[in-house]
Scaffold this motif. Structure first.
Motif, PDB file in Angstrom:
ATOM      1  N   THR A   1     -20.257  81.845 -30.747  1.00  0.00           N
ATOM      2  CA  THR A   1     -19.704  81.825 -29.400  1.00  0.00           C
ATOM      3  C   THR A   1     -18.213  82.277 -29.174  1.00  0.00           C
ATOM      4  OG1 THR A   1     -21.040  80.139 -28.640  1.00  0.00           O
ATOM      5  CG2 THR A   1     -19.715  81.041 -27.058  1.00  0.00           C
ATOM      6  N   ARG A   2     -18.040  83.500 -28.401  1.00  0.00           N
ATOM      7  CA  ARG A   2     -16.765  83.911 -28.201  1.00  0.00           C
ATOM      8  C   ARG A   2     -16.284  83.950 -26.610  1.00  0.00           C
ATOM      9  NH1 ARG A   2     -16.199  89.279 -32.141  1.00  0.00           N
ATOM     10  NH2 ARG A   2     -16.040  88.011 -33.933  1.00  0.00           N
ATOM     11  N   ARG A   3     -15.149  84.140 -26.311  1.00  0.00           N
ATOM     12  CA  ARG A   3     -14.640  84.116 -24.932  1.00  0.00           C
ATOM     13  C   ARG A   3     -13.748  85.357 -24.662  1.00  0.00           C
ATOM     14  NH1 ARG A   3     -12.537  78.037 -23.351  1.00  0.00           N
ATOM     15  NH2 ARG A   3     -14.373  76.678 -23.821  1.00  0.00           N
ATOM     16  N   ARG A   4     -14.157  85.847 -23.492  1.00  0.00           N
ATOM     17  CA  ARG A   4     -13.261  86.990 -23.254  1.00  0.00           C
ATOM     18  C   ARG A   4     -13.480  87.585 -21.696  1.00  0.00           C
ATOM     19  NH1 ARG A   4     -12.623  93.064 -26.217  1.00  0.00           N
ATOM     20  NH2 ARG A   4     -11.484  94.134 -24.706  1.00  0.00           N
TER      21      ARG A   4
ATOM     22  N   ASP B   1     -13.391  86.078 -18.630  1.00  0.00           N
ATOM     23  CA  ASP B   1     -13.944  84.962 -17.922  1.00  0.00           C
ATOM     24  C   ASP B   1     -15.710  84.932 -18.325  1.00  0.00           C
ATOM     25  OD1 ASP B   1     -11.858  84.131 -16.311  1.00  0.00           O
ATOM     26  OD2 ASP B   1     -12.383  86.219 -15.115  1.00  0.00           O
ATOM     27  N   CYS B   2     -15.881  85.680 -19.787  1.00  0.00           N
ATOM     28  CA  CYS B   2     -17.251  85.722 -20.332  1.00  0.00           C
ATOM     29  C   CYS B   2     -17.007  84.679 -21.369  1.00  0.00           C
ATOM     30  CB  CYS B   2     -17.564  87.274 -20.618  1.00  0.00           C
ATOM     31  SG  CYS B   2     -17.863  88.528 -19.170  1.00  0.00           S
ATOM     32  N   ARG B   3     -18.320  84.207 -21.562  1.00  0.00           N
ATOM     33  CA  ARG B   3     -18.665  83.534 -22.868  1.00  0.00           C
ATOM     34  C   ARG B   3     -19.993  84.137 -23.342  1.00  0.00           C
ATOM     35  NH1 ARG B   3     -17.371  79.176 -19.750  1.00  0.00           N
ATOM     36  NH2 ARG B   3     -15.463  77.814 -20.619  1.00  0.00           N
TER      37      ARG B   3
ATOM     38  N   GLU C   1     -20.988  76.397 -22.466  1.00  0.00           N
ATOM     39  CA  GLU C   1     -19.666  76.569 -23.185  1.00  0.00           C
ATOM     40  C   GLU C   1     -20.218  77.279 -24.753  1.00  0.00           C
ATOM     41  OE1 GLU C   1     -16.402  75.675 -23.263  1.00  0.00           O
ATOM     42  OE2 GLU C   1     -16.897  74.875 -21.053  1.00  0.00           O
ATOM     43  N   GLY C   2     -21.624  77.749 -24.519  1.00  0.00           N
ATOM     44  CA  GLY C   2     -21.969  78.502 -25.775  1.00  0.00           C
ATOM     45  C   GLY C   2     -22.763  77.730 -26.723  1.00  0.00           C
TER      46      GLY C   2
ATOM     47  N   HIS D   1     -22.108  82.276 -18.011  1.00  0.00           N
ATOM     48  CA  HIS D   1     -21.729  82.905 -19.280  1.00  0.00           C
ATOM     49  C   HIS D   1     -20.965  84.221 -18.667  1.00  0.00           C
ATOM     50  CE1 HIS D   1     -23.736  81.297 -23.357  1.00  0.00           C
ATOM     51  NE2 HIS D   1     -23.512  80.622 -22.402  1.00  0.00           N
TER      52      HIS D   1
END
Length: 354
Positions: free
Chosen positions: A43-46, A48-50, A108-109, A245
Motif C-alpha cells: 500500500t502507498r499514500r499520495r 490524500d489517496c491510499r 489503511e490499505g 482510499h
C-alpha cells in the motif's frame, strides 16, 4: 524450553508462519529487506489517496480466510463486492457471469493484514535487512568457516550476524531464495536437490502503473481482467471502490500490465510509460478523458506471480535439520491467501517439531 526461529521475509507467508507460532514456546525473529511488511500486498499514500498497488485485495476464498480476516477486528475493515468484468485481445469488455465475490482490504490499505497479524505475536521484526548468507554451523564467529553444527546463522548485506536459530523459514520469491541457497553453507546431501528444485521456479513480471484523475469514472465494475492473455493490459482496477482510499469525485486506476509488455518496458522512465499506458486505458475503457491524468506512480514487480510451484516433497527434505520454505511459489499460485495459509502450515509444522 524456548526454541528460536528465524523467518526471512515479512510477506504474507512469513507473517503467516509467525502468526502460527504465536502460542508456541518460540522466540521468533523476522528479517525483512523492505521498510514495510506484507510483501507484494503493498500500500502507498499520495495526495490524500491510499492505494493497493500490488495484490489489490484479499478474496473470500474459503471460510477460514473470512474467519481470520474478521477476527482481526472490523475497525477500518473494507469489504466490497463490486464485480470484476473481462476483456479480450481486441479490448471487448464483457460482463462477468460469475457471482461477485467479497473482497477485503482496510482503510489503511492491504498491508494491515500483515500489521494486524504481527501485532498478535511477540515476533521481533528487523526491517531494511537483506540477508546475504546462511550457514548451519556451530558458532557465530565462524560463519564463514564452519558449516558443521546444528543451528542456523545468517549474515546481512551490512555484515550483521543473526543467530543461532533452531529453525529457519525462507519465504522470498523462488529466484531470491535460490540465490540464498547458492550462498548457504550446510553439509547436507539434500542441498543440491533443494537448490535445483527452487531454481526451476519461474515468475511472471508485472509493472503496475497508477493513474489519478480529478474526476470520477462512472462504470459498473470494480475491475477488468484480460482472460485470453493477449492484451497489453492484464488487469485494471478502481481504488475509489474501496472506502476511504480516494477522495470523493476523484478516480485512481491501478493498471497492471501484461507480463511480456512489462518485461519489455520494465526499465523505461515513468514519464514515458505513463502516457503510453494511459492511452491504452483510454482505448480500452472508451473514454478519451483517461489519456490525460494529473499524477502517476508505478511499481515494478520482477517476481510478481509464480508460473508453478516447486516440489513440496523435495522442499520438505530439509525440515529435519530445521530448514523450511513457504510462499505462493510453494503453494503453486500467486494468491495472497494461498501464501498466507502456506506460511501458517509451515509455522504449525515447526511448532509441532518442538
Amino acid at each position: 524450553m524456548t526454541r528460536t526461529v528465524c523467518i526471512v521475509g515479512a510477506g504474507a507467508a512469513g507473517v503467516g508462519a509467525a502468526y502460527a507460532l504465536r502460542d508456541a514456546e518460540a522466540d521468533v525473529t523476522v528479517l525483512e529487506k523492505s521498510r514495510g511488511v506484507c510483501g507484494r500486498a503493498a500500500t502507498r499514500r499520495r495526495s490524500d489517496c491510499r492505494y493497493d498497488h500490488g495484490a489489490n485485495y484479499l478474496k473470500d476464498a474459503d471460510e477460514h480466510t473470512v474467519e481470520l480476516v474478521e477476527s482481526l477486528g472490523d475497525d477500518g475493515l473494507v469489504a466490497f463486492d463490486d464485480p470484476v468484468w473481462t476483456f479480450d485481445a481486441d479490448g471487448t469488455i464483457s460482463e462477468s457471469d460469475r457471482d461477485p465475490e467479497t473482497k477485503y482490504t482496510w482503510e489503511e490499505g492491504i498491508t494491515q493484514l500483515a500489521k494486524r497479524l504481527l501485532a498478535r505475536t511477540d515476533a521481533t521484526v528487523h526491517r531494511e535487512t537483506r540477508v546475504e548468507r546462511i550457514q548451519r554451523g556451530s558458532g557465530r564467529e565462524h560463519v564463514d568457516e564452519d558449516a558443521n553444527g546444528d543451528r542456523w546463522y545468517l549474515v546481512d548485506t551490512d555484515g550483521e550476524s543473526y543467530g543461532p536459530f533452531d529453525a529457519l523459514v525462507l519465504t522470498p520469491p523462488a529466484p531470491q531464495t535460490a540465490a540464498l541457497l547458492a550462498e548457504t553453507k550446510w553439509h547436507s546431501e539434500h542441498l543440491p536437490a533443494l537448490r535445483e528444485a527452487v531454481g526451476t521456479v519461474r515468475y511472471r513480471t508485472i509493472r503496475s502503473v497508477m493513474l489519478h484523475y480529478p474526476f470520477e469514472v462512472d462504470v459498473p465494475y470494480y475491475a477488468l481482467v484480460n482472460t485470453d492473455k493477449k492484451h497489453d493490459i492484464g488487469w485494471l482496477s478502481r481504488e475509489e471502490c474501496k472506502r476511504d482510499h480516494v477522495p470523493d469525485g476523484e478516480s485512481l486506476l491501478v493498471v497492471q500490465m501484461a507480463p511480456q509488455w512489462s518485461e519489455e518496458h520494465y526499465d523505461e522512465p515513468l514519464e514515458e510509460t505513463a502516457d503510453v499506458v494511459a492511452g491504452k486505458v483510454a482505448d480500452l475503457m472508451d473514454d478519451d478523458r483517461l489519456a490525460e491524468f494529473d499524477w502517476t506512480d508505478d511499481q515494478g514487480w520482477r517476481y510478481a506471480q509464480p508460473n508453478s510451484g516447486a516440489s513440496e516433497e523435495i522442499l520438505r527434505r530439509g525440515e529435519d535439520d530445521g530448514l523450511f520454505f513457504a510462499g505462493d511459489w510453494v503453494a503453486g499460485e500467486g494468491r495472497v491467501h494461498l501464501a498466507l495459509w502456506n506460511g501458517v502450515k509451515v509455522g504449525k509444522r515447526i511448532s509441532g517439531s518442538f
